[in-house]
Motif scaffolding. Sequence first.
Motif, PDB file in Angstrom:
ATOM      1  N   THR A   4      69.826  15.958  -5.159  1.00  0.00           N
ATOM      2  CA  THR A   4      68.849  15.342  -4.263  1.00  0.00           C
ATOM      3  C   THR A   4      67.449  15.644  -4.770  1.00  0.00           C
ATOM      4  N   ASN A   5      66.533  14.745  -4.498  1.00  0.00           N
ATOM      5  CA  ASN A   5      65.128  14.912  -4.873  1.00  0.00           C
ATOM      6  C   ASN A   5      64.941  15.138  -6.372  1.00  0.00           C
ATOM      7  N   TYR A   6      65.660  14.387  -7.190  1.00  0.00           N
ATOM      8  CA  TYR A   6      65.566  14.487  -8.644  1.00  0.00           C
ATOM      9  C   TYR A   6      64.324  13.734  -9.093  1.00  0.00           C
ATOM     10  N   SER A   7      63.580  14.309 -10.031  1.00  0.00           N
ATOM     11  CA  SER A   7      62.410  13.626 -10.556  1.00  0.00           C
ATOM     12  C   SER A   7      62.209  14.011 -12.010  1.00  0.00           C
ATOM     13  N   VAL A   8      61.353  13.251 -12.676  1.00  0.00           N
ATOM     14  CA  VAL A   8      61.027  13.514 -14.074  1.00  0.00           C
ATOM     15  C   VAL A   8      59.510  13.590 -14.180  1.00  0.00           C
ATOM     16  N   LEU A   9      59.034  14.485 -15.041  1.00  0.00           N
ATOM     17  CA  LEU A   9      57.608  14.660 -15.261  1.00  0.00           C
ATOM     18  C   LEU A   9      57.273  14.192 -16.669  1.00  0.00           C
ATOM     19  N   ALA A  10      56.384  13.228 -16.776  1.00  0.00           N
ATOM     20  CA  ALA A  10      55.895  12.761 -18.071  1.00  0.00           C
ATOM     21  C   ALA A  10      54.460  13.234 -18.214  1.00  0.00           C
ATOM     22  N   GLY A  11      54.187  13.973 -19.274  1.00  0.00           N
ATOM     23  CA  GLY A  11      52.840  14.492 -19.470  1.00  0.00           C
ATOM     24  C   GLY A  11      52.723  15.182 -20.801  1.00  0.00           C
ATOM     25  N   SER A  79      69.790  10.120  -8.821  1.00  0.00           N
ATOM     26  CA  SER A  79      70.775  10.858  -9.600  1.00  0.00           C
ATOM     27  C   SER A  79      72.086  10.096  -9.526  1.00  0.00           C
ATOM     28  N   GLU A  80      72.292   9.200 -10.498  1.00  0.00           N
ATOM     29  CA  GLU A  80      73.482   8.355 -10.507  1.00  0.00           C
ATOM     30  C   GLU A  80      73.895   8.062 -11.940  1.00  0.00           C
ATOM     31  N   PRO A  81      75.177   7.843 -12.174  1.00  0.00           N
ATOM     32  CA  PRO A  81      75.645   7.534 -13.524  1.00  0.00           C
ATOM     33  C   PRO A  81      74.920   6.304 -14.090  1.00  0.00           C
ATOM     34  N   GLY A  82      74.520   6.396 -15.353  1.00  0.00           N
ATOM     35  CA  GLY A  82      73.852   5.284 -16.014  1.00  0.00           C
ATOM     36  C   GLY A  82      72.368   5.201 -15.745  1.00  0.00           C
ATOM     37  N   GLY A  83      71.842   6.096 -14.914  1.00  0.00           N
ATOM     38  CA  GLY A  83      70.417   6.087 -14.605  1.00  0.00           C
ATOM     39  C   GLY A  83      69.640   6.947 -15.589  1.00  0.00           C
ATOM     40  N   LEU A  84      68.361   7.115 -15.325  1.00  0.00           N
ATOM     41  CA  LEU A  84      67.506   7.919 -16.196  1.00  0.00           C
ATOM     42  C   LEU A  84      67.659   9.415 -15.966  1.00  0.00           C
ATOM     43  N   ALA A  85      68.181   9.827 -14.807  1.00  0.00           N
ATOM     44  CA  ALA A  85      68.374  11.247 -14.523  1.00  0.00           C
ATOM     45  C   ALA A  85      69.462  11.792 -15.444  1.00  0.00           C
ATOM     46  N   LEU A  86      69.129  12.835 -16.209  1.00  0.00           N
ATOM     47  CA  LEU A  86      70.072  13.400 -17.171  1.00  0.00           C
ATOM     48  C   LEU A  86      70.627  14.730 -16.676  1.00  0.00           C
ATOM     49  N   ASP A  87      71.914  14.913 -16.854  1.00  0.00           N
ATOM     50  CA  ASP A  87      72.568  16.189 -16.627  1.00  0.00           C
ATOM     51  C   ASP A  87      73.213  16.531 -17.964  1.00  0.00           C
ATOM     52  N   PHE A  88      72.548  17.365 -18.737  1.00  0.00           N
ATOM     53  CA  PHE A  88      72.985  17.635 -20.103  1.00  0.00           C
ATOM     54  C   PHE A  88      74.390  18.208 -20.173  1.00  0.00           C
TER      55      PHE A  88
END
Length: 122
Positions: A4-11, A79-88
């Motif tokens: 839940t509340n997954y996000s990505v930081l670009a900077g 946070s879903e399969p095929g999305g940008l959220a990565l779980d290495f």
Amino acid sequence: MPITNYSVLAGKPTAGKVVTGASTHYQITMQAPCGPFTVAVNIQSVDGSEVLYDIVEDFAPPDLAGLQALPLGMTALKSEPGGLALDFVRSTVNGAPMITKAQMTLLPQASAKAKARALSRR
């Protein structure tokens, strides 16, 4: 399991240092809109669990174009399969795991600070 509340930081990373206290972390300062941001990377376990790592120089994310299209700053992701959220650890690319435990190295607690200093020089 979705996060839940997954996000990505670009900077742009502008600083890094080892921070000790209740839990030892490598702290990265990132410059981005609505920032600066502080990113804490665990480099020493406080509960006795293993801290594993791997450095992949030529890592290519499954959707590089999607990540590059994100605006600078913090972006919420599903946070879903095929999305940008990565779980290495749990994600697969073309049916193969992104990484396996066998590929990772145990970060010894006694040398966590030295490892962090080595990583900061890269």
